[in-house]
Write a protein that holds these residues in place. Sequence first.
Motif, mmCIF file in Angstrom:
data_model
loop_
_atom_site.group_PDB
_atom_site.id
_atom_site.type_symbol
_atom_site.label_atom_id
_atom_site.label_comp_id
_atom_site.label_asym_id
_atom_site.label_seq_id
_atom_site.Cartn_x
_atom_site.Cartn_y
_atom_site.Cartn_z
ATOM 1 N N THR A 284 0.788 -1.162 0.023
ATOM 2 C CA THR A 284 0.019 -0.095 -0.031
ATOM 3 C C THR A 284 0.634 1.205 0.001
ATOM 4 O O THR A 284 0.735 2.220 -0.657
ATOM 5 N N ALA A 285 2.020 1.183 0.725
ATOM 6 C CA ALA A 285 2.651 2.342 1.015
ATOM 7 C C ALA A 285 3.657 2.676 -0.392
ATOM 8 O O ALA A 285 3.567 3.737 -0.887
ATOM 9 N N VAL A 286 4.120 1.325 -1.098
ATOM 10 C CA VAL A 286 4.678 1.458 -2.372
ATOM 11 C C VAL A 286 3.667 2.130 -3.327
ATOM 12 O O VAL A 286 3.982 2.993 -4.207
ATOM 13 N N VAL A 287 2.321 1.679 -3.607
ATOM 14 C CA VAL A 287 1.479 2.212 -4.479
ATOM 15 C C VAL A 287 0.991 3.582 -4.328
ATOM 16 O O VAL A 287 1.183 4.394 -5.321
ATOM 17 N N LEU A 288 0.648 4.037 -2.997
ATOM 18 C CA LEU A 288 0.583 5.292 -2.724
ATOM 19 C C LEU A 288 1.755 6.075 -3.251
ATOM 20 O O LEU A 288 1.487 7.400 -3.813
ATOM 21 N N GLY A 289 2.965 5.899 -2.571
ATOM 22 C CA GLY A 289 4.190 6.916 -2.850
ATOM 23 C C GLY A 289 4.289 6.799 -4.658
ATOM 24 O O GLY A 289 4.964 7.933 -4.927
ATOM 25 N N THR A 290 4.198 5.796 -5.184
ATOM 26 C CA THR A 290 4.393 5.765 -6.535
ATOM 27 C C THR A 290 3.689 6.560 -7.306
ATOM 28 O O THR A 290 3.969 7.246 -8.035
ATOM 29 N N ALA A 291 2.203 6.513 -6.841
ATOM 30 C CA ALA A 291 1.100 7.318 -7.477
ATOM 31 C C ALA A 291 1.535 8.963 -7.303
ATOM 32 O O ALA A 291 1.268 9.648 -8.115
ATOM 33 N N PHE A 292 1.869 9.064 -6.100
ATOM 34 C CA PHE A 292 2.249 10.582 -5.808
ATOM 35 C C PHE A 292 3.339 10.848 -6.649
ATOM 36 O O PHE A 292 3.331 12.103 -7.074
ATOM 37 N N VAL A 293 4.418 10.330 -6.752
ATOM 38 C CA VAL A 293 5.689 10.715 -7.735
ATOM 39 C C VAL A 293 4.776 10.727 -9.219
ATOM 40 O O VAL A 293 5.825 11.907 -9.621
ATOM 41 N N LYS A 294 4.249 9.897 -9.559
ATOM 42 C CA LYS A 294 3.836 10.166 -11.067
ATOM 43 C C LYS A 294 2.922 11.247 -11.023
ATOM 44 O O LYS A 294 3.239 11.849 -12.319
ATOM 45 N N ILE A 295 2.262 11.822 -10.379
ATOM 46 C CA ILE A 295 1.450 12.851 -10.390
ATOM 47 C C ILE A 295 2.172 14.146 -10.375
ATOM 48 O O ILE A 295 1.980 15.074 -11.319
ATOM 49 N N PHE A 296 2.942 14.124 -9.273
ATOM 50 C CA PHE A 296 3.684 15.356 -9.125
ATOM 51 C C PHE A 296 5.099 15.744 -9.263
ATOM 52 O O PHE A 296 5.428 16.871 -9.168
ATOM 53 N N HIS A 297 5.674 14.704 -9.658
ATOM 54 C CA HIS A 297 6.963 14.686 -9.866
ATOM 55 C C HIS A 297 7.966 15.496 -9.013
ATOM 56 O O HIS A 297 8.626 16.544 -9.644
ATOM 57 N N PRO A 298 8.043 15.399 -7.457
ATOM 58 C CA PRO A 298 8.855 16.167 -6.774
ATOM 59 C C PRO A 298 10.352 16.194 -7.102
ATOM 60 O O PRO A 298 10.730 14.888 -7.251
#
Length: 690
Positions: A284-298
Amino acid sequence: MEITFASHSYSDLPSASMPSTTTASGSSRPIRVIPMQHPNVASSSSLPPNVVLSQWASKLRRMTALEWLEFFLPCYRWIRIYKWREYFQVDLMAGITVGVMLVPQSMSYAKLAGLQPIYGLYSGFVPIFMYAIFGSSRQLAVGPVALVSLLVSNVLGSVADTSSELYTELAILLALMVGVLECVMGLLRLGWLIRFISHSVISGFTSASAIVIGLSQAKYFLGYDIDRSSKIIPLVKSIIAGADKFSWPPFVMGSVMLTILLVMKHLGKSRKYLRFLRAAGPLTAVVLGTAFVKIFHPPSISLVGEIPQGLPKFSVPRAFEYAESLIPTAFLITGVAILESVGIAKALAAKNGYELDSNQELFGLGVSNVLGSFFSAYPTTGSFSRSAVNHESGAKSGVSGIVSGIIITCALLFLTPLFESIPQVDYDEAIFLWRVDKKDFLLWTITSTMTLFLGIEIGVLVGVGASLAFVIHESANPHIAVLGRLPGTTVYRNVKQYPEAYTYNGIVIVRIDAPIYFANISYIKDRLREYEVVVDSSTRRGPEVERISFVILEMAPVTYVDSSAVQALKDLYQEYKLRDIQIAISNPNPDILLTLSKSGLVELIGKEWYFVRVHDAVQVCLQHVQSLKPGYESSQSSRSSSSEDKPSIFSQLFKQRESRTTTDLESGNGRPPLAPIRDSQSEPLLPKER
């Protein structure tokens, strides 16, 4: 079958083999002494090697095809009793749960080991399938673990740069060396060596290692690099020194992901219907973290990067020129891997109602590592967390492991492109040990402190050394108890544990609760001399005499006597003989009795001084102590003209009798016992056959 008693009204007991006590009224009461069965030294010698080999070969010939199959393929033990309709569904769900948990864990553990994430997936591929075939545990989840990963990183970091190809080759070579060591230990049946490592050492080591692992991974939270070390002080210094480079975005993301992990783990453990959340937390942590990076590209959050797609290719480990220098590390990793794996496997086997052979377990782990090294795996072992999830998910067999392996296979074949954007992110035990055993707490403290401040290798070595030192100390200073008779019984117990138990004047009864060998015989002799002088007269019974005349050694707990101990016992006998003290031996086991017979100690002391029961020895010794009482000889000589001698095997001790019964002597000059249970003139004998 019933217990019979000898008393004044029971006159049918055979008197030929037992001495009797004459009372004032002329009646007699037999003293029942169970004869000691001495071994035939000539026929009890060790079997020659050729006979042992022939017996072993005969045993192998008697093995059936099924037994041979189970010997080479332990998985057949659960395959032949597998209930597909009942077990397959739960095994499938357990395997999927553990597999989903293993994918992110294996990649993070590879990073901890200083390797690329793909090698974590490789290490969760072949070893899982091999262990399902050759391993003996049905619930153990094999793969990369944090502790072994940290050891790999700590050792290899001083040999090669983590970004170099040599570093990866050395990690794979370590897997081969660890696997060979585990196989050899399993085949030579050396699993018993692990018993010398205390639970306190393991707990202290893992607790300290968890702190080191956490600090070493802090760089992904703080946003700046930290020096690689297995010691807490360099890590803390590095964290403080780089504080000006702190970055908020990775800290916030890391904190959120950590919170998700902890909450899901807590819910999974506290509520049975939500236990799937415990395994789903990492994913769950991996999926949420990956989704955040894909969307916002920090830009300030580091990513895993490109991961090769596909299964690992077969390749022979290389860099064998470094093998000699890696031998200590291989032994260290082997020991840690076994400690973490075999203990878990045994506990799970006990919970699930089947037996587990630790030597077979070692062999299964070894085969997994050896074959895994040919497919780019670094050292693996059983994981505590994944094994617990596997068990809680209802796993019944190795099928769950095979399913987990299939999940890893699918991840390698189809999912690695999705992993490129993944962000990189026991005080209770100490309190328990303090309450239960201060020595264990000291071991825990020593191990955890050494691991934190001097590094993992030193911590393990010091912890194991301290554990062995405690074992040696306990063995060299064994527990020795002075025994007394429980009132109203013929049972003899430790007088410190049972204050109501009483002893007899002139007699010391000592129980040695350990094997007797060169390291502890000096301590035992010192304690025996001490017990001659330091006695509690308030609980003593029987005739009043001035000194100790008999020392009775209760040897039922003694499992081994070596040649040094035999010689020391001979010296002790001669020392006692000069002081007119007689040794009596009670209840030695057949092996001990055979050793004493071969050494001549039985003949030296005298066969008549070896007894089956402590009470038999006490009865005989009491009769002799009575003859030592002042004024006894003059009173006895006045009756000698009317006395009739009765022959017996103890005739040297029973030439003289006094006009009191043996029970009077045992209970203390006719005083009633503290807790009368039955007629004081009655004494239990052997069961009477109907």
